[in-house]
Design a protein around this motif. Sequence first.
Motif, mmCIF file in Angstrom:
data_model
loop_
_atom_site.group_PDB
_atom_site.id
_atom_site.type_symbol
_atom_site.label_atom_id
_atom_site.label_comp_id
_atom_site.label_asym_id
_atom_site.label_seq_id
_atom_site.Cartn_x
_atom_site.Cartn_y
_atom_site.Cartn_z
ATOM 1 N N GLY A 144 6.354 26.729 32.868
ATOM 2 C CA GLY A 144 6.994 27.900 32.119
ATOM 3 C C GLY A 144 5.707 28.812 31.656
ATOM 4 N N CYS A 184 6.160 30.233 28.649
ATOM 5 C CA CYS A 184 6.292 30.097 27.154
ATOM 6 C C CYS A 184 5.894 28.727 26.494
ATOM 7 C CB CYS A 184 7.753 30.334 26.621
ATOM 8 S SG CYS A 184 8.121 30.111 24.690
ATOM 9 N N LEU A 234 8.002 25.356 25.389
ATOM 10 C CA LEU A 234 9.232 24.587 25.908
ATOM 11 C C LEU A 234 8.952 23.172 26.015
ATOM 12 C CD1 LEU A 234 9.047 27.036 29.019
ATOM 13 C CD2 LEU A 234 11.030 26.626 27.651
ATOM 14 N N HIS A 254 13.107 21.508 30.352
ATOM 15 C CA HIS A 254 12.609 22.581 30.968
ATOM 16 C C HIS A 254 12.526 22.476 32.508
ATOM 17 C CE1 HIS A 254 10.056 25.870 32.279
ATOM 18 N NE2 HIS A 254 8.811 25.206 32.331
ATOM 19 N N ALA A 297 12.193 25.373 36.135
ATOM 20 C CA ALA A 297 10.579 25.611 35.589
ATOM 21 C C ALA A 297 10.133 26.589 36.133
ATOM 22 C CB ALA A 297 9.989 24.205 35.433
ATOM 23 N N TYR A 298 10.231 27.950 35.921
ATOM 24 C CA TYR A 298 9.484 29.195 36.379
ATOM 25 C C TYR A 298 8.214 29.189 35.751
ATOM 26 C CZ TYR A 298 13.172 31.788 38.668
ATOM 27 O OH TYR A 298 14.306 32.239 39.864
ATOM 28 N N GLY A 299 7.264 29.831 36.410
ATOM 29 C CA GLY A 299 6.052 30.163 35.947
ATOM 30 C C GLY A 299 5.348 31.032 36.646
ATOM 31 N N ASN A 357 18.606 27.525 33.330
ATOM 32 C CA ASN A 357 17.811 27.504 32.128
ATOM 33 C C ASN A 357 18.001 28.528 31.263
ATOM 34 O OD1 ASN A 357 16.732 25.128 32.587
ATOM 35 N ND2 ASN A 357 14.585 25.718 32.806
#
Length: 534
Positions: free
Chosen positions: A173, A175, A178, A183, A188-190, A473
Amino acid sequence: MVFPSNYILSLLSVLLISSASWANSASILDSFIHCLNSNSDLSVPFSTFCNQNNASFSSILQSSAQNLRYLVPSMPKPEFIFTPLYESHVQAAVICSKQLGIHLRVRSGGHDYEGLSYVSEIEAPFILVDLARLRSISVDIADNSAWIQAGATIGEVYYRISEKSNVHGFPAGLCTSLGVGGHITGGAYGSMMRKYGLGADNVLDARIIDVNGKILDRAAMGEDLFWAIRGGGGASFGIILSWKIKLVPVPETVTVFTVTKSLEQGATKILYRWQQVADKLDEDLFIRVIIQPGSAGQKGEKTVTNSYNALFLGGADRLLQVMQESFPELGLTRKDCIETSWIKSVLYIAGYPSNTPPEVLLQGKSTFKNYFKAKSDFVKDPIPETGLEGLWKRLLEEDSPLMIWNPYGGMMSNISESEIPFPHRKGNLFKIQYVTSWQDGDKNATKHMDWIRKLYNYMAPYVSKFPRAAYVNYRDLDLGMNKKSNTSFIQASAWGSRYFKDNFNRLVTVKTKVDPDNFFRHEQSIPPLPVQEG
C-alpha cells in the motif's frame, strides 16, 4: 422544585436500564477474563482490557480508526476492547467468544472504509480484539523474505526492510499506516504493482487462528484456505496473526515526480491520453492520477486539477526517455524528476514533506481522520472527453471530493484472475477510487453521501459491467449487507460477485469447509452454504 411523578418514573427506568447495561457489560468482561485465563498458555494482564467505563476507552477505540462516521455516539460500541500481547491470547479470545456466545470483531489497522473491524451494526453485544501490540517484523535478506505480524503497519514493514537493505522492497500500500493483517487479505495495491503485482501475490506463508482456536501455517491450513486469505477479504475465515512475505528487488536509485494540470492547461485531453497509455507503459513506471478541485488564474477561479503522481524504478534519464516515447503529452522535464532511494519514495508517494526522515514510518498510527464515504470502479475502455467534462462539472459541485486513478498493465495483466481471490486483472486499464469527506460530523452527511452516490450512477456507462466490479479493501455497504447472524448465498452474491467475480463461489466453498457455523462474520463476510438436512 417538585418533579411530576411520571418524570421520576422515567428517570428511574433510565437509571435501571443504564445500571443493568453496566452490570451486563461487567458480567461479560468478568466471564471473558475468567475464560481467557483458563484457555491461554500465558497469563492475561488486566491492563489488556478496556471497557466502556474506562477513561481510555474512547482514545483506544479511536486510535487507528480512520472514518469518523463510525465513531459518532449513535454508532454501537464494543462492550470492551481486548489488546492481546501474545498469539495464545488471541487463540483464547476465539475459544472464549465461541463458548460465551459473544460476537467478536478483529482490528489490525482500522483503515476499513465502513468500520467493520471496530463497529457492528448487526450484532450485539460484541467485543473488539485489537492486534496493535502484535507488530513484530523479522527481515531475512538472505532468504528474500520477512515474517510480519498482523498489527504492524505497512510503513513499519517498509522501514525494517530498508534498515537491512537499500535494494529490497515490498509491493504493497501507498498509505503507510495500513495494518498489514487486513491490508493483505484484500489484495494490497501499491506503486510497484505493475512490476511485481499485489502484496497478496507476494505472500509465501501465513499464520492464522481458525474457528477452533488452532494456529495453522500454510502446510497445516492447506492450499484452499491459503488461497482464500490472500485477497478474499478479511475476517471471514479466521484471524491472521502474521504473513511471510517475499521481498522484491528495487534499484538503489528510483525517481518520483508529480506534474499537475488544470482544465485551463488542457487537463481533459491529457487525461484522455493517459487512459490510452497508462497500462502499456514500461512496467517500471507507475503513474497514478489524483483528481480534485483546485484554483486557477490570478483570481483563483475554481477548476479541476489532475496530478500525475509517479514512481519509476530507475534513474531520471531513462524515465525521461520512456516518457518521451510513450507519454510526451504530459510534458515531463528533468526538473520535475526527483532521484531518491526506494524508502524515501515511499514517503514521497504517501505525501510526506521532502525533508521527512524515514523514522516517521515507525509512528504507526495515522493522524488523518475525517468523515468520509468511498466507492470504487474498474475501467476497461477510455472514458471519452465528453464523459470527463461531465465528471468535472459534478466534482465542482462538491466541497471536498477526491478521485484516484491507479494504472494497470504489466504484471497485473500477467497473473491469472483465479491465482488468488483478487480477480481484477487483465483487461482493466485502471481502477478508480472515489472519496468525499467532510468535517462537520452528522450535520451534512446525507448531502455528501447523496453526492457520491449520484456521481457513481453517472459513471455507470464508463466502467466495468456484468458485474460492475469493486475492490474489497474499499468496502462499500451500498452494495448490500448481511443480516444478523445469517448470510444467504444469494444476498452475499450481490457484493461477492463485484469484489471477487467468479472466485466468489470458491470462497464460499472454502468458508463452508473451515467455518460452517459462520462464527467469523460481519456485514459483508463470505457466507457458508447451509447445512444439508438428512
